[in-house]
Design a protein around this motif. Structure first.
Motif, mmCIF file in Angstrom:
data_model
loop_
_atom_site.group_PDB
_atom_site.id
_atom_site.type_symbol
_atom_site.label_atom_id
_atom_site.label_comp_id
_atom_site.label_asym_id
_atom_site.label_seq_id
_atom_site.Cartn_x
_atom_site.Cartn_y
_atom_site.Cartn_z
ATOM 1 N N ASP A 140 0.835 -1.209 0.000
ATOM 2 C CA ASP A 140 0.000 0.000 0.000
ATOM 3 C C ASP A 140 0.865 1.252 0.000
ATOM 4 O OD1 ASP A 140 -2.381 -1.362 0.042
ATOM 5 O OD2 ASP A 140 -2.568 -1.345 2.232
ATOM 6 N N ARG A 141 1.862 1.256 0.870
ATOM 7 C CA ARG A 141 2.719 2.448 0.970
ATOM 8 C C ARG A 141 3.478 2.680 -0.328
ATOM 9 N NH1 ARG A 141 3.330 0.458 6.076
ATOM 10 N NH2 ARG A 141 5.313 -0.538 5.616
ATOM 11 N N GLU A 142 3.908 1.575 -0.920
ATOM 12 C CA GLU A 142 4.611 1.646 -2.200
ATOM 13 C C GLU A 142 3.711 2.260 -3.279
ATOM 14 O OE1 GLU A 142 7.645 0.383 -3.370
ATOM 15 O OE2 GLU A 142 7.065 0.839 -5.455
ATOM 16 N N ARG A 143 2.442 1.814 -3.310
ATOM 17 C CA ARG A 143 1.481 2.367 -4.268
ATOM 18 C C ARG A 143 1.319 3.873 -4.068
ATOM 19 N NH1 ARG A 143 -1.658 -2.164 -2.974
ATOM 20 N NH2 ARG A 143 -1.854 -3.597 -4.714
ATOM 21 N N VAL A 144 1.223 4.277 -2.801
ATOM 22 C CA VAL A 144 1.017 5.698 -2.508
ATOM 23 C C VAL A 144 2.205 6.513 -3.000
ATOM 24 C CG1 VAL A 144 0.843 7.385 -0.628
ATOM 25 C CG2 VAL A 144 -0.534 5.293 -0.554
ATOM 26 N N GLU A 145 3.418 6.029 -2.723
ATOM 27 C CA GLU A 145 4.599 6.773 -3.151
ATOM 28 C C GLU A 145 4.684 6.839 -4.677
ATOM 29 O OE1 GLU A 145 6.240 8.504 -0.967
ATOM 30 O OE2 GLU A 145 5.039 7.551 0.600
ATOM 31 N N ARG A 146 4.362 5.716 -5.328
ATOM 32 C CA ARG A 146 4.399 5.699 -6.792
ATOM 33 C C ARG A 146 3.409 6.697 -7.374
ATOM 34 N NH1 ARG A 146 4.401 0.031 -7.476
ATOM 35 N NH2 ARG A 146 2.189 0.185 -7.922
ATOM 36 N N ALA A 147 2.193 6.721 -6.793
ATOM 37 C CA ALA A 147 1.167 7.628 -7.316
ATOM 38 C C ALA A 147 1.581 9.081 -7.106
ATOM 39 C CB ALA A 147 -0.172 7.350 -6.634
ATOM 40 N N LEU A 148 2.144 9.369 -5.929
ATOM 41 C CA LEU A 148 2.605 10.734 -5.657
ATOM 42 C C LEU A 148 3.649 11.153 -6.684
ATOM 43 C CD1 LEU A 148 2.889 10.574 -1.769
ATOM 44 C CD2 LEU A 148 1.554 12.259 -3.030
ATOM 45 N N ALA A 149 4.587 10.236 -6.974
ATOM 46 C CA ALA A 149 5.628 10.549 -7.945
ATOM 47 C C ALA A 149 5.028 10.692 -9.338
ATOM 48 C CB ALA A 149 6.690 9.450 -7.936
ATOM 49 N N HIS A 150 4.076 9.824 -9.643
ATOM 50 C CA HIS A 150 3.485 9.847 -10.981
ATOM 51 C C HIS A 150 2.818 11.189 -11.284
ATOM 52 C CE1 HIS A 150 1.647 8.352 -14.629
ATOM 53 N NE2 HIS A 150 0.520 8.895 -14.229
ATOM 54 N N VAL A 151 2.101 11.761 -10.300
ATOM 55 C CA VAL A 151 1.427 13.038 -10.559
ATOM 56 C C VAL A 151 2.359 14.217 -10.275
ATOM 57 C CG1 VAL A 151 -0.830 12.043 -10.074
ATOM 58 C CG2 VAL A 151 0.394 13.259 -8.269
ATOM 59 N N GLY A 152 3.606 13.909 -9.894
ATOM 60 C CA GLY A 152 4.612 14.960 -9.784
ATOM 61 C C GLY A 152 4.557 15.768 -8.505
ATOM 62 N N ILE A 153 4.050 15.174 -7.395
ATOM 63 C CA ILE A 153 4.019 15.940 -6.143
ATOM 64 C C ILE A 153 4.683 15.169 -5.009
ATOM 65 C CG2 ILE A 153 1.991 17.330 -6.707
ATOM 66 C CD1 ILE A 153 0.346 15.380 -4.990
ATOM 67 N N ALA A 154 5.662 14.324 -5.342
ATOM 68 C CA ALA A 154 6.306 13.515 -4.305
ATOM 69 C C ALA A 154 6.851 14.385 -3.176
ATOM 70 C CB ALA A 154 7.424 12.680 -4.927
ATOM 71 N N GLU A 155 7.431 15.540 -3.537
ATOM 72 C CA GLU A 155 8.060 16.359 -2.496
ATOM 73 C C GLU A 155 7.025 17.095 -1.645
ATOM 74 O OE1 GLU A 155 7.973 16.901 -5.619
ATOM 75 O OE2 GLU A 155 7.440 18.989 -5.985
ATOM 76 N N LEU A 156 5.741 17.071 -2.062
ATOM 77 C CA LEU A 156 4.717 17.737 -1.253
ATOM 78 C C LEU A 156 4.077 16.787 -0.246
ATOM 79 C CD1 LEU A 156 2.853 19.801 -4.017
ATOM 80 C CD2 LEU A 156 4.690 20.537 -2.515
ATOM 81 N N ALA A 157 4.499 15.503 -0.247
ATOM 82 C CA ALA A 157 3.822 14.485 0.558
ATOM 83 C C ALA A 157 3.639 14.861 2.030
ATOM 84 C CB ALA A 157 4.552 13.158 0.422
ATOM 85 N N PRO A 158 4.648 15.452 2.705
ATOM 86 C CA PRO A 158 4.436 15.756 4.122
ATOM 87 C C PRO A 158 3.680 17.065 4.379
ATOM 88 C CG PRO A 158 6.752 16.079 3.521
ATOM 89 C CD PRO A 158 6.013 15.732 2.263
ATOM 90 N N ARG A 159 3.365 17.815 3.331
ATOM 91 C CA ARG A 159 2.690 19.103 3.528
ATOM 92 C C ARG A 159 1.229 18.904 3.916
ATOM 93 N NH1 ARG A 159 4.336 23.250 -0.328
ATOM 94 N NH2 ARG A 159 2.210 24.053 -0.297
ATOM 95 N N ALA A 160 0.661 19.943 4.572
ATOM 96 C CA ALA A 160 -0.769 19.923 4.867
ATOM 97 C C ALA A 160 -1.543 20.109 3.561
ATOM 98 C CB ALA A 160 -1.113 21.038 5.844
ATOM 99 N N PHE A 161 -2.556 19.253 3.364
ATOM 100 C CA PHE A 161 -3.293 19.262 2.101
ATOM 101 C C PHE A 161 -3.874 20.647 1.810
ATOM 102 C CE2 PHE A 161 -7.240 18.615 -0.339
ATOM 103 C CZ PHE A 161 -6.730 17.970 -1.439
ATOM 104 N N SER A 162 -4.377 21.313 2.845
ATOM 105 C CA SER A 162 -5.064 22.585 2.604
ATOM 106 C C SER A 162 -4.112 23.692 2.164
ATOM 107 C CB SER A 162 -5.806 23.022 3.862
ATOM 108 O OG SER A 162 -4.879 23.429 4.830
ATOM 109 N N THR A 163 -2.795 23.476 2.323
ATOM 110 C CA THR A 163 -1.861 24.519 1.914
ATOM 111 C C THR A 163 -1.477 24.393 0.435
ATOM 112 O OG1 THR A 163 0.109 23.237 2.475
ATOM 113 C CG2 THR A 163 -0.849 24.560 4.234
ATOM 114 N N LEU A 164 -1.975 23.360 -0.239
ATOM 115 C CA LEU A 164 -1.631 23.189 -1.644
ATOM 116 C C LEU A 164 -2.398 24.196 -2.506
ATOM 117 C CD1 LEU A 164 -1.629 19.324 -2.181
ATOM 118 C CD2 LEU A 164 0.145 20.795 -1.254
ATOM 119 N N SER A 165 -1.845 24.481 -3.669
ATOM 120 C CA SER A 165 -2.572 25.292 -4.646
ATOM 121 C C SER A 165 -3.631 24.423 -5.314
ATOM 122 C CB SER A 165 -1.610 25.829 -5.690
ATOM 123 O OG SER A 165 -1.210 24.779 -6.544
#
Lengths: 287, 370
Positions: A140-165
């Motif tokens: 599961d964790r592997e899938r999550v990391e892959r998906a984050l990388a795929h959509v190009g926001i891997a480095e935003l993973a620890p950020r609070a969701f509401s602070t995203l654009s």
């Protein structure tokens, strides 16, 4: 708040159109679906089909019932009449969890007072596959990391969701849909409030998911570019449905949107549609 | 709602949200925190039973405990009165504090997620006020229909009526709206508070008002072994159920559309949670009166450490709530000994400044982030 701050956006990621879709796409069909909220009827006898793997755009003016129609496809709103069929099965005869394994939804929630990290939000996509006390597995964790990388926001993973654009939020929600491994993807105005580059990037990502997709979309030219099939709604009824070339025409769109529509030829591609207000006298000098 | 907006300002990564970030190290860290708190709790219970007007050493308390469990292991060398105090008064009382504290904290966490509002707690959804009205009613009117349990039963029933009324008011054709639930709860709370005040006011005896007030502010003094059985089973079952809902609660907190699309119908979940929460609140109020602040403050404190994921928030809140109420009760017993303060006075006196500090830390942090 640093929302929509261009400089904080990640550089555009190369989008690989061949995203591995773990499950084969499913077809979706609505037949004579009538939807009401309270005593207010919003959609009337809507029928539409999305063949497996197709991208279907729903176009129509504000208040034409696009969002309401989409809500009937993920059990948010039960039709008064008619049937929604996912693959071979009636949506309302499946268990909610089974529906969640088949249909993923990208829709902006109203802001809440509670904070989740981007990674936590994306990991929520695994919940239809997990039992109550189960922890996330390594897979599961592997899938999550892959998906984050795929959509190009891997480095935003620890950020609070509401602070995203806005664009980053859409990417995160698409990542969530990816880990959900659903076979139908529903999006409500995925390009809303995004500037042009992010509109295109989000739609490229959607195309790359490779499953049956139904989305409402305001921009008719983007619909023409990204959809295989278009449904035009007006006052909760289907006014036209079919291929882009058959439906996105001045003859269909003018009465629905109440504007003048012109075809603008474009070198090496489908002609663009140009809109003018009916009260606009137009470029010709009045004689 | 200004306060809620301020509370809403996210941690923005300044607070020690490292624990919330997943990964092996963080998970190990979180487990270590839980174990440390659990150990602290056990030590605290032992300390709590040694503190009080009667001077009993921790060692003696331990030996009394062992003697009660395995009489052959330890030979009694203490006065019988001490044994009575430790085993029949202080220990059940400490355990009740642990149980009620954990319950209120978990119920507060769940309520906040249910109505997606950081100001929700057991006292604003009608349950506590209803329970108080029920209990004060039987005190003032002098009724006694089930002997010594009359007060508890009246409080329990009153609590269910309060919650039930709020629930009915908040339900409409469109489902159970979180905002309406909060508003209905506040209306019901005011109604029952008015009833309680009226009952106290028309009561002829001064003593009644005092008993009623003491009870409304919360008191653990009535803890006895034979009263703990059934409530313990109820509370533990409820807590386990709520812990099992952690993932669904995350979805509910994120939004109804998300919950639905992940296979968790939000209205159905809210209804079930409402019943569980009503029974848990009713039981804890029946046992300990209307202890305030635990259900509001502890969930926020827990979230500030581990983020919003209920798989972390719920166990942490349960342990912190238990510790908080246990030590509040010790203070309530010691401050003006040999007399006692209502425990609600302590939880509010300690809780309000702690809450204010949390709030300020949060505000300072978000100013930095801007």
């Amino acid at each position: 708040m640093p929302d929509d701050d261009l400089t904080s956006e990640p550089p555009p990621s190369p989008v690989t159109p061949s995203t591995p879709a773990a499950n084969a796409p499913l077809s979706l069909s609505l037949s004579d679906v009538t939807l009401a909220v309270g005593s207010l009827e919003i959609c009337t006898e809507v029928s539409m089909e999305a063949a497996a793997g197709q991208i279907v755009g729903i176009v129509g003016p504000n208040g034409s019932g696009k969002t309401t129609l989409l809500r009937s496809v993920y059990r948010m709103l039960r039709p008064r009449l008619g049937q929604v069929v996912v693959g071979e099965d009636d949506l309302w005869e499946l268990r909610p969890r089974e529906v969640a394994r088949r249909v993923a939804v990208v829709v902006q929630e109203p802001r809440t007072d509670f904070e989740f990290t981007v990674r936590e939000v994306v990991a929520m996509g695994r919940s239809p596959h997990q039992s109550a006390f189960a922890q996330e597995s390594a897979a599961d964790r592997e899938r999550v990391e892959r998906a984050l990388a795929h959509v190009g926001i891997a480095e935003l993973a620890p950020r609070a969701f509401s602070t995203l654009s806005g664009g980053e939020k859409q990417r995160a929600l698409i990542a969530r849909a990816l880990v959900q491994e659903a076979r139908i993807l529903i999006l409500d105005e995925p390009t809303n409030h995004l500037d042009i580059r992010y509109q295109l990037e989000v739609l490229e990502l959607v195309r790359g998911v490779g499953v049956t997709t139904v989305m409402s979309i305001h921009d008719v030219n983007l619909a023409a570019e990204y959809c295989d099939h278009v449904v035009v709604l007006q006052d909760g009824r289907v006014r036209a449905a079919g291929s882009v070339d058959a439906v996105l025409t001045p003859e269909v769109l003018e009465p629905v949107f109440g504007v003048s529509v012109e075809r603008v030829p474009r070198a090496g591609g489908r002609s663009l549609l140009w809109f003018r207000s009916n009260t606009d006298p137009g470029p010709e000098p009045p004689v | 709602m200004r306060l809620s907006e301020r509370l809403a300002r996210p941690g923005r990564g300044r607070l020690p949200s490292g624990l919330a970030l997943g990964g092996h190290v963080a998970r190990f860290g979180f487990a270590a925190v839980l174990v440390a708190l659990a150990v602290t709790l056990v030590v605290s219970i032992v300390l709590a039973v040694t503190l009080g007007p009667a001077d009993i050493s921790p060692m003696t308390a331990w030996r009394i405990g062992i003697h009660q469990l395995w009489p052959d292991l330890v030979t009694p060398d203490w006065p019988a009165a001490h044994e009575h105090i430790v085993w029949h008064i202080r220990l059940p009382r400490a355990l009740l504090a642990v149980l009620v504290g954990a319950t209120l904290a978990v119920v507060g966490t769940v309520l906040q997620a249910m109505v997606r509002n950081p100001l929700a707690d057991p006292t604003i959804l009608g349950g506590t006020a209803g329970a108080a009205a029920g209990a004060v009613g039987v005190i003032v009117l002098g009724w006694s229909f089930v002997g010594i349990y009359t007060l508890s039963v009246a409080a329990f029933v009153g609590g269910l009526i309060g919650y039930g009324l709020a629930f009915v008011l908040a339900t409409s054709a469109g489902g159970l709206s979180p905002l309406r639930l909060v508003l209905a709860g506040i209306a019901v709370s005011y109604l029952f508070s008015a009833v309680t005040s009226m009952l106290i006011f028309i009561s002829e005896q001064n003593q009644t008002a005092r008993v009623a007030l003491f009870w409304m502010l919360g008191a653990l003094g009535g803890a006895r072994w034979d009263q703990l059985g059934l409530p313990t089973i109820l509370l533990v079952a409820g807590l386990v159920y709520l812990l099992a809902q952690a993932r669904a609660l995350n979805l509910l907190l994120f939004g109804d559309e998300t919950a639905t699309s992940m296979g968790v119908p939000p209205d159905r979940l809210r209804r079930v949670l409402f019943v569980v929460v009503a029974v848990l609140t009713g039981t804890s109020v029946a046992l300990a009166g209307g202890v305030g602040f635990v259900g509001l403050v502890v969930p926020h404190a827990a979230r500030m450490v581990v983020g919003s994921d209920h798989r972390r928030v719920l166990p942490l809140a349960a342990l912190v709530g238990a510790l908080f109420l246990l030590w509040s009760d010790v203070l309530a017993r010691l401050v003006i000994q040999p007399r006692e303060l209502p425990i609600g006075v302590i939880t509010a006196l300690v809780g309000a400044p702690v809450f204010a500090l949390l709030l300020r830390a949060r505000l300072r942090g978000s100013d930095h982030a801007r």
